[in-house]
Design an enzyme around this catalytic site. Structure first.
Site, PDB file in Angstrom:
ATOM      1  N   GLY A  30       8.811  -6.691   1.091  1.00  0.00           N
ATOM      2  CA  GLY A  30       8.305  -4.975   0.488  1.00  0.00           C
ATOM      3  C   GLY A  30       9.658  -4.081   0.638  1.00  0.00           C
ATOM      4  O   GLY A  30       9.590  -3.835  -0.354  1.00  0.00           O
ATOM      5  N   ARG A  31       9.279  -3.915   2.214  1.00  0.00           N
ATOM      6  CA  ARG A  31      10.804  -2.651   1.689  1.00  0.00           C
ATOM      7  C   ARG A  31      11.869  -2.439   1.275  1.00  0.00           C
ATOM      8  O   ARG A  31      12.298  -1.101   0.582  1.00  0.00           O
ATOM      9  CB  ARG A  31      11.063  -2.328   3.641  1.00  0.00           C
ATOM     10  N   TYR A  76      -8.263  -7.580   7.248  1.00  0.00           N
ATOM     11  CA  TYR A  76      -9.428  -7.549   6.831  1.00  0.00           C
ATOM     12  C   TYR A  76     -10.491  -8.813   6.270  1.00  0.00           C
ATOM     13  O   TYR A  76     -10.914  -9.273   7.359  1.00  0.00           O
ATOM     14  CB  TYR A  76      -9.005  -6.531   4.848  1.00  0.00           C
ATOM     15  N   ASN A  80      -3.865  -4.890  12.432  1.00  0.00           N
ATOM     16  CA  ASN A  80      -5.560  -4.523  12.970  1.00  0.00           C
ATOM     17  C   ASN A  80      -6.358  -4.700  13.656  1.00  0.00           C
ATOM     18  O   ASN A  80      -7.399  -6.045  13.507  1.00  0.00           O
ATOM     19  CB  ASN A  80      -6.440  -4.771  11.730  1.00  0.00           C
ATOM     20  N   THR A  91       1.022  -1.102   0.489  1.00  0.00           N
ATOM     21  CA  THR A  91      -0.208   0.279   0.193  1.00  0.00           C
ATOM     22  C   THR A  91       0.860   1.396  -0.065  1.00  0.00           C
ATOM     23  O   THR A  91       1.511   1.229   1.099  1.00  0.00           O
ATOM     24  CB  THR A  91      -1.282   0.160   1.584  1.00  0.00           C
ATOM     25  N   ARG A 110      -3.378 -15.433  -0.439  1.00  0.00           N
ATOM     26  CA  ARG A 110      -2.677 -14.339   0.809  1.00  0.00           C
ATOM     27  C   ARG A 110      -2.868 -14.775   2.494  1.00  0.00           C
ATOM     28  O   ARG A 110      -4.417 -14.529   2.374  1.00  0.00           O
ATOM     29  CB  ARG A 110      -2.496 -12.900   1.120  1.00  0.00           C
ATOM     30  N   GLN A 114      -4.243  -7.296  -6.304  1.00  0.00           N
ATOM     31  CA  GLN A 114      -4.033  -8.030  -5.478  1.00  0.00           C
ATOM     32  C   GLN A 114      -5.719  -7.999  -4.888  1.00  0.00           C
ATOM     33  O   GLN A 114      -6.056  -6.176  -4.931  1.00  0.00           O
ATOM     34  CB  GLN A 114      -3.439  -7.212  -4.260  1.00  0.00           C
ATOM     35  N   HIS A 142      -7.056 -11.516  -0.856  1.00  0.00           N
ATOM     36  CA  HIS A 142      -5.885 -10.788   0.444  1.00  0.00           C
ATOM     37  C   HIS A 142      -6.863 -10.929   1.508  1.00  0.00           C
ATOM     38  O   HIS A 142      -7.925 -11.084   1.871  1.00  0.00           O
ATOM     39  CB  HIS A 142      -6.322  -8.868   0.171  1.00  0.00           C
ATOM     40  N   ASN A 154      -4.394 -10.140   7.384  1.00  0.00           N
ATOM     41  CA  ASN A 154      -3.753  -8.756   7.839  1.00  0.00           C
ATOM     42  C   ASN A 154      -5.089  -8.056   8.727  1.00  0.00           C
ATOM     43  O   ASN A 154      -5.028  -6.472   9.150  1.00  0.00           O
ATOM     44  CB  ASN A 154      -3.095  -7.705   7.044  1.00  0.00           C
TER      45      ASN A 154
HETATM   46  C1  8OZ Z   1       0.091  -0.787   5.503  1.00  0.00           C
HETATM   47  C2  8OZ Z   1      -1.158  -0.077   5.529  1.00  0.00           C
HETATM   48  C3  8OZ Z   1      -1.976   0.040   4.852  1.00  0.00           C
HETATM   49  C4  8OZ Z   1      -2.443  -1.181   4.384  1.00  0.00           C
HETATM   50  C5  8OZ Z   1      -1.822  -4.618   4.717  1.00  0.00           C
HETATM   51  C6  8OZ Z   1      -2.698  -3.187   2.531  1.00  0.00           C
HETATM   52  O1  8OZ Z   1      -1.802  -5.031   5.377  1.00  0.00           O
HETATM   53  C7  8OZ Z   1      -2.718  -3.833   3.743  1.00  0.00           C
HETATM   54  C8  8OZ Z   1      -1.389  -2.056   4.660  1.00  0.00           C
HETATM   55  C9  8OZ Z   1      -0.595  -2.410   4.810  1.00  0.00           C
HETATM   56  O2  8OZ Z   1      -1.705  -6.062   4.254  1.00  0.00           O
END
Ligand code: 8OZ
Length: 373
Positions: A325-326, A183, A238, A26, A230, A101, A178, A181
């Site tokens: 990622g980073r 969601y 979260n 993101t 994923r 994604q 996705h 994390n």
């Molecule tokens: C970091 C900041 C905002 C969104 C995820 C899509 O955790 C994200 C995300 C990560 O999968």
């Protein structure tokens, strides 16, 4: 010893030339209004493409209600499809492979992102602990979401199907669902966020149902060999986390394996906080190691891998490819640098989310650095 990270890999119908995958990231840089991918994003993805290398796009909301942060791109409008097409063209021009994604944040949203300023939707009316990121870039406590009615679930699945079809129109090579994390799909999987009493809640079988039905719908559009999922079995991002993840994820992975999907993608909790902070949890189980025996196809692991640990994970067989990622944010030519054992650019966290070109398309390649020296 020859590098396993730089050996080819059959990936669904595609042949990867190496196993250095760009993880979904993101960056909150879609054009406004409309959360539309644009030329700046095409430049960024094009920079990071390599011949036979896999890129997984940043999470892209499948529908307006799926958005939870400002300026994240969608895959539900004609303008977004056209914007993504320029991105897939830029990646293909360099011989790269790119999956989109598919993302729905569920309760990790805020009414400021929602059509008609409605409450975010979720499996149950249970607010996540923590703060939402509003449309005006403010942080406020998460609202209590509205629990989806059973009768609304078919249209939610249709939103995934439609978004998957849009990804095809946009020229992608496949899609990733996705399910990680904290969601929406993970909210359904996990008992802390899912207190439903219908066939989508309660037992492990019921909590897994939505993920499987979404994977089936998306596979009908793409063919299962162009679809990945994923998951984050040990993550806590979260306000997520199942008290006893083993039975839940054993069941979910066994059911997903029956569908013949191209790949499973784990985010290891060593990167927990999902990019929000520098955390390196050492004493947590490796999902890739634990669940590898249950997964017959390609397994991608991501989460704070370094060149040596990435090579080790692939050499051990615990993973077939590694998501970065980073390191990919800061090194557009990461595969080349890893192959050469070259020095890596450091990343700069303040420009990860939002803004423009700075910290996005201005990290130098090795060639550019050497030319400047
Ligand atoms: C970091 C900041 C905002 C969104 C995820 C899509 O955790 C994200 C995300 C990560 O999968």
């Amino acid at each position: 010893m020859p590098s396993k990270l730089f050996s080819p890999l059959q990936f669904g119908p595609y042949q990867l030339t190496h196993r250095v995958v760009m993880a979904p990231l993101t960056r909150m840089r879609a054009a406004q209004p409309g959360n539309v991918p644009h030329a700046l994003n095409a430049e960024y993805y094009g920079q990071r493409a390599s011949k036979g290398g896999l890129i997984i796009s940043e999470g892209s909301q499948i529908s307006p209600s799926g958005q939870g942060m400002p300026a994240t791109p969608g895959i539900h409008s004609p303008e977004q499809i056209a914007g993504w097409k320029a991105i897939t063209d830029a990646v293909h021009a360099k011989g790269g492979i790119i999956f989109l994604q598919l993302w729905h944040v569920g309760r990790i949203s805020h009414s400021s992102h929602q059509p008609a300023s409605a409450l975010p939707i979720a499996p149950s009316a249970i607010a996540a602990a923590g703060d939402a990121f509003t449309a005006s870039f403010e942080r406020v406590p998460f609202e209590t979401p509205r629990a989806l009615e059973t009768g609304e679930i078919p249209s939610l699945i249709e939103s995934y199907r439609h978004a998957a079809a849009n990804a095809k129109l946009a020229g992608f090579d496949g899609v990733e669902i996705h399910g990680a994390n904290g969601y929406l799909l993970e909210q359904f999987l996990q008992s802390r966020s899912n207190q439903r009493t219908d066939r989508y809640g309660g037992s492990i079988e019921n909590r897994t149902r939505l993920l499987i039905e979404v994977a089936q719908a998306v596979s009908e559009v793409w063919g299962a060999d162009r679809v990945g999922v994923r998951l984050s079995p040990f993550g806590v991002a979260n306000d997520s986390g199942e008290e006893d993840p083993l039975p839940l994820y054993t069941h979910a992975i066994k059911e997903l394996a029956k569908l013949g999907l191209a790949y499973l993608h784990f985010i290891e909790p060593r990167a927990s906080g999902a990019g929000q902070a520098e955390v390196d949890h050492k004493d947590v189980p490796s999902a890739a190691e634990l669940f590898r025996p249950l997964w017959p196809n390609v397994l991608i692991a991501a989460g704070n891998f370094k060149p040596d640990t990435a090579e080790g994970a692939v050499a051990s067989g615990n993973a077939d490819a590694i998501g970065f990622g980073r390191l990919f944010i800061a090194n557009p030519d990461l595969p080349k640098r890893l192959k050469k054992g070259a020095e890596l650019n450091p990343y700069y966290r303040p420009t990860f989310y939002g803004g423009g070109a700075e910290g996005y398309i201005d990290y130098p390649t090795l060639d550019a650095r050497e030319a400047a020296e």
